[in-house]
Enzyme design. Structure first.
Site, PDB file in Angstrom:
ATOM      1  N   GLU A   1      50.989  54.052  66.950  1.00 42.90           N
ATOM      2  CA  GLU A   1      50.669  54.252  65.674  1.00 42.90           C
ATOM      3  C   GLU A   1      49.456  54.430  65.456  1.00 42.90           C
ATOM      4  O   GLU A   1      48.579  54.621  65.911  1.00 42.90           O
ATOM      5  CB  GLU A   1      49.545  52.672  65.754  1.00 42.90           C
ATOM      6  CG  GLU A   1      48.595  52.122  64.438  1.00 42.90           C
ATOM      7  CD  GLU A   1      47.716  52.111  65.024  1.00 42.90           C
ATOM      8  OE1 GLU A   1      46.540  53.151  64.196  1.00 42.90           O
ATOM      9  OE2 GLU A   1      46.558  51.308  64.955  1.00 42.90           O
TER      10      GLU A   1
ATOM     11  N   CYS B   1      41.545  51.149  62.674  1.00 44.82           N
ATOM     12  CA  CYS B   1      42.748  51.734  62.610  1.00 44.82           C
ATOM     13  C   CYS B   1      42.857  50.912  60.241  1.00 44.82           C
ATOM     14  O   CYS B   1      43.514  51.889  59.864  1.00 44.82           O
ATOM     15  CB  CYS B   1      43.934  51.030  63.082  1.00 44.82           C
ATOM     16  SG  CYS B   1      43.543  51.682  65.387  1.00 44.82           S
TER      17      CYS B   1
END
Length: 509
Positions: free
Chosen positions: A265, A302
């Site tokens: 990620e 994120c």
């Protein structure tokens, strides 16, 4: 509990043989005790060898025993109490409330995967019985189950010292799948990692599992991580971090004799699309909410909303005025590390220096160790012609793209890279236009949301924390929620096996 700064390998506590380093308090810039010694090449090989030896035993551990193990880790983490919270506060600059919430999430993830293991649905058992009378050829007996991949290398993330670190989602889902885990601790919070690592190691021993089920390694640089990914006994990787770091690990994994999956990620600017009627009816409230989401946790999420896309007009102006006013009142914040803070400042300076970008607002100034929020705007033409405007600035910096009309807005959306989230702000009168864009948006992000912001990820069976590259290395997966377990499994079919030879889960029919 005292932090020793040692490696955890094979149930033992060992001093690393490579260079030593110390954590740094990001608020003061001062080093912290103790020192942590990095793992040598031989120690990395020792950890992977022991994990490989543990794998055939751990992968066939009864599901109830595996579930109890995950719950034991959760309980051990809670029992660390203030020792864990205070150390994490000192190493990250994050406030107590945020870290206590993250601890709750970490423990909740482990318990959620324990429930998933008990239910056993992840095995996806399939039974297709034989038909000896089928013509022109008899039909074989076929049975299928998912099996664990093998030892998994997990990289602790800088921005979530608990939930995406030593016992975070990658570790919990890999252990739930039946895979031993070797964690490469993040060098920014090694003491926090050591405390949680001890909690996992103690749970391994108390559960009567092979000592190689878990290991924790330290390193001030990149060598240990690179060695882990290159080791032939590692069969998958879980990573949360920068695009540069993720793609470097992907390259190593792809060049192995036996390539392995890297579930990375990496980067996302999490666009927010403001539809005209939403702005006309609710611009001020949306602007204030955006500023709050942008600055939450110094923007170190994120899913931080870094890009606003909207059609030019009075509604957008009202949104900008509200967001700018709120942002100007936002205090400067300490970021996770001095390096992250410096990178943020460079990103803000780059936008400030661009002739195609205008600065709209900044937050309040703070100490030299703190970062100041910033808001910018640009035109759709500039955004489309300058790819660097899509680059993530990790922190509380936002860019607004003014579009001429709906067609222009769609062109901007078409130019986007893969994202973790895309948020739509709509009024009832915008729904038909939003519906027309839905199939396009599904190709761009792993999570779509309405009238909110992506900051905050619910740990749920229905959650997807992933998306097309470069948000992740594999847009078919998620690192949050119960679907994460499938990253570390593969299907095996058994044809015409006698009952005595079948794995126990496939003997029931």
């Amino acid at each position: 509990m005292k932090v020793s700064g040692d490696l955890l390998i094979g149930g033992a506590v060992l001093r690393g043989g490579a260079a030593s380093f110390s954590a740094t308090n990001p608020a003061s810039g001062l080093p912290m005790e103790p020192s942590f010694a990095g793992a040598t090449k031989d120690q990395v090989a020792q950890a992977t060898a022991i994990a490989w030896d543990a794998f055939p035993i751990y992968r066939e551990t009864p599901l109830e025993k595996r579930a109890l193990f995950l719950e034991a880790i959760a309980e051990n983490i809670f029992e660390l109490g203030d020792d864990l919270i205070l150390r994490a506060m000192d190493e990250t600059g994050l406030p107590r409330g945020r870290l206590e919430g993250e601890r709750t999430r970490t423990v909740g993830q482990l318990r959620l995967f324990a429930k998933e293991v008990r239910e056993g649905a992840f095995q996806e058992l399939r039974f297709d019985p034989a038909d000896p009378d089928r013509k022109p050829a008899p039909k074989p007996d076929l049975r299928l189950r998912n099996v664990a991949l093998g030892p998994v290398a997990v990289f602790g993330a800088s921005n979530f010292p608990l939930a995406f670190s030593v016992a975070g989602g990658d570790t919990a889902s890999a252990l739930a799948a039946g895979c031993p885990v070797i964690v490469k601790a993040h060098s920014a919070h090694p003491g926090t990692s050591a405390l949680v690592g001890s909690a996992v190691q103690q749970a391994v021993a108390a559960s009567g599992l092979p000592a190689g089920t878990f290991a924790l390694l330290f390193d001030a640089g990149f060598e240990v991580g690179q060695m882990l990914v290159a080791d032939h006994r590692i069969r998958a990787v879980g990573f949360t971090g920068s695009r540069r770091g993720g793609t470097a690990l992907m390259k190593i994994a792809s060049e192995r004799k036996q390539p392995i999956p890297v579930y990375a990620e990496m980067s996302s600017i999490n666009p927010v699309i403001l539809f005209p009627n939403a702005l006309q009816n609710n611009a001020e409230a949306i602007g204030k909410s955006f500023a709050s989401s942008l600055t939450l946790g110094a923007g170190q999420f994120c899913t931080n909303p870094g890009l606003i896309i909207a059609i030019d007009g009075p509604g957008l102006d009202a949104f900008i005025n509200a967001a700018s006013a709120a942002l100007q009142e936002s205090p400067a914040q300490t970021m996770l590390t001095g390096g992250i803070c410096e990178a943020y400042r460079k990103g803000v300076a780059r936008l400030s220096a661009s002739s195609s970008v205008s600065q709209l607002a900044t937050g309040k100034q703070g100490t030299p160790q703190q970062a100041v929020a910033a808001l910018f705007e640009t035109t759709s033409a500039s955004f489309l012609s300058e790819p660097e405007l899509q680059e993530e600035i990790f922190g509380a910096a936002g860019l607004i793209v003014r579009c001429r009309d709906e067609a222009d807005l769609r062109q901007v959306v078409n130019a986007l890279e893969g994202q973790l989230t895309i948020a739509l702000h709509v009024h009832q009168d915008d729904l038909s236009n939003a519906a027309e864009m839905l199939s396009q948006l599904e190709l761009l992000a792993g999570r779509l949301l309405v009238n909110g912001f992506g900051t905050g990820v619910e740990v749920s069976p229905a959650m997807v924390h992933g998306g097309p590259y470069p948000a992740t290395s594999d847009g078919r997966s998620t690192s949050v929620g119960t679907l994460a377990i499938y990253r570390f499994l593969r299907p095996v079919s058994y044809q015409d096996f006698p009952p005595e030879l079948l794995p126990a889960p496939l003997q029931s029919r």
